[in-house]
Design a protein around this motif. Structure first.
Motif: not given
Length: 261
Positions: A46-49, A69-76, A78-84, A95-101
């Motif tokens: 999940x990106x930004x929920x 899925x997680x690239x902002x630009x090339x091998x950089x 996105x901010x881990x704080x935006x992911x779960x 259901x289940x659980x959402x875990x932060x990255x």
């Protein structure tokens, strides 16, 4: 004597048609519901929920997904704080659980969908249950041994994928969908799509069936429930006659083991 290119092309086309026609029914695109215990390594990335891709649990702190899925630009990344990640549920919305990255590592050679692999490190370890568990990685064989020559799956090997990607009517299903595929070996994939790379695993299915937007990052498993690939992309529209493409996990074992301790 070299086989004429036209003969090879005709052989590849014949193989694609026969594999697609013999594939079992039930695909992610217009697919079949999975049960709660079929794919317990599957996670909603999940990106930004909002669900954007799949991720596959390989340990209680690490998951694999597609780099794009997680690239902002090339091998950089996105901010881990935006992911779960949502784990332990076949419902992408509940259901289940959402875990932060905690962090994301993209393969250093990623580019143009080649080496399309990333490691996600969670902020806290998962507690494994019947609905949350790690998928088994392939066993590394000794370099130069006879077994090393057979690490690529034989052409036509049955494999299985589950995801929350778009279905036939273009909507996103709330329930996890499962799919059956057959592998396409590198020479045939090269002829069919120009993608016979050693680092890739090509998958065939019937036309109008296959992975679609939202399925990238899903585990490709064999009959022994061993992780053989991580889904990457489809050519053209979803469900086209071209093979779908995954990153071949055996090719990346050393990198995964070095960075997912």
């Amino acid at each position: 004597m070299a086989v004429p290119r036209l003969a090879l092309a005709l052989l590849a086309l014949s193989l694609l048609l026969s594999v697609a026609q013999s594939s079992p029914e039930g695909r992610i695109l217009g697919g079949e519901d999975a049960t709660a215990f079929d794919f317990p390594w599957s996670a909603s990335l999940r990106h930004n929920k909002a669900h954007t891709c799949m991720a596959s649990i390989i340990s209680n702190t690490h998951l694999l997904t597609a780099a794009h899925c997680v690239s902002d630009m090339g091998t950089t990344p996105v901010a881990a704080s935006t992911l779960g990640v949502r784990v332990g549920s076949i419902n992408q919305y509940a259901g289940g659980q959402i875990v932060n990255v905690n962090s994301v590592l993209i393969h250093p050679s990623y580019g143009n969908f080649l080496h399309d692999l990333a490691i996600i490190t969670l902020s806290e370890p998962l507690v494994f249950t019947e609905r949350i568990t790690a998928v088994t990685l392939p066993t590394k064989v000794e370099e130069g041994s006879a077994e090393e020559e057979s690490t690529e799956l034989p052409n036509g090997t049955p494999v299985y994928v589950a995801g929350w990607g778009e279905v036939s009517d273009g909507s996103a299903p709330y329930k996890l969908q499962k799919a059956n595929y057959n592998t396409l070996s590198s020479p045939y994939c090269e002829l069919a799509a120009g993608y016979g790379y050693e680092s890739c695993l090509c998958l065939t299915s019937a036309e109008k069936e296959g992975i679609c937007r939202g399925d990238a990052g899903a585990a490709v498993i064999d009959d022994n429930k061993v992780l053989q690939g991580i889904t990457s992309f489809q050519f053209a529209d979803c469900g086209s006659s071209y093979p779908d493409v995954a990153s071949r996990i055996y090719y990346y074992l050393d990198w995964i083991e070095a960075n997912a301790q």
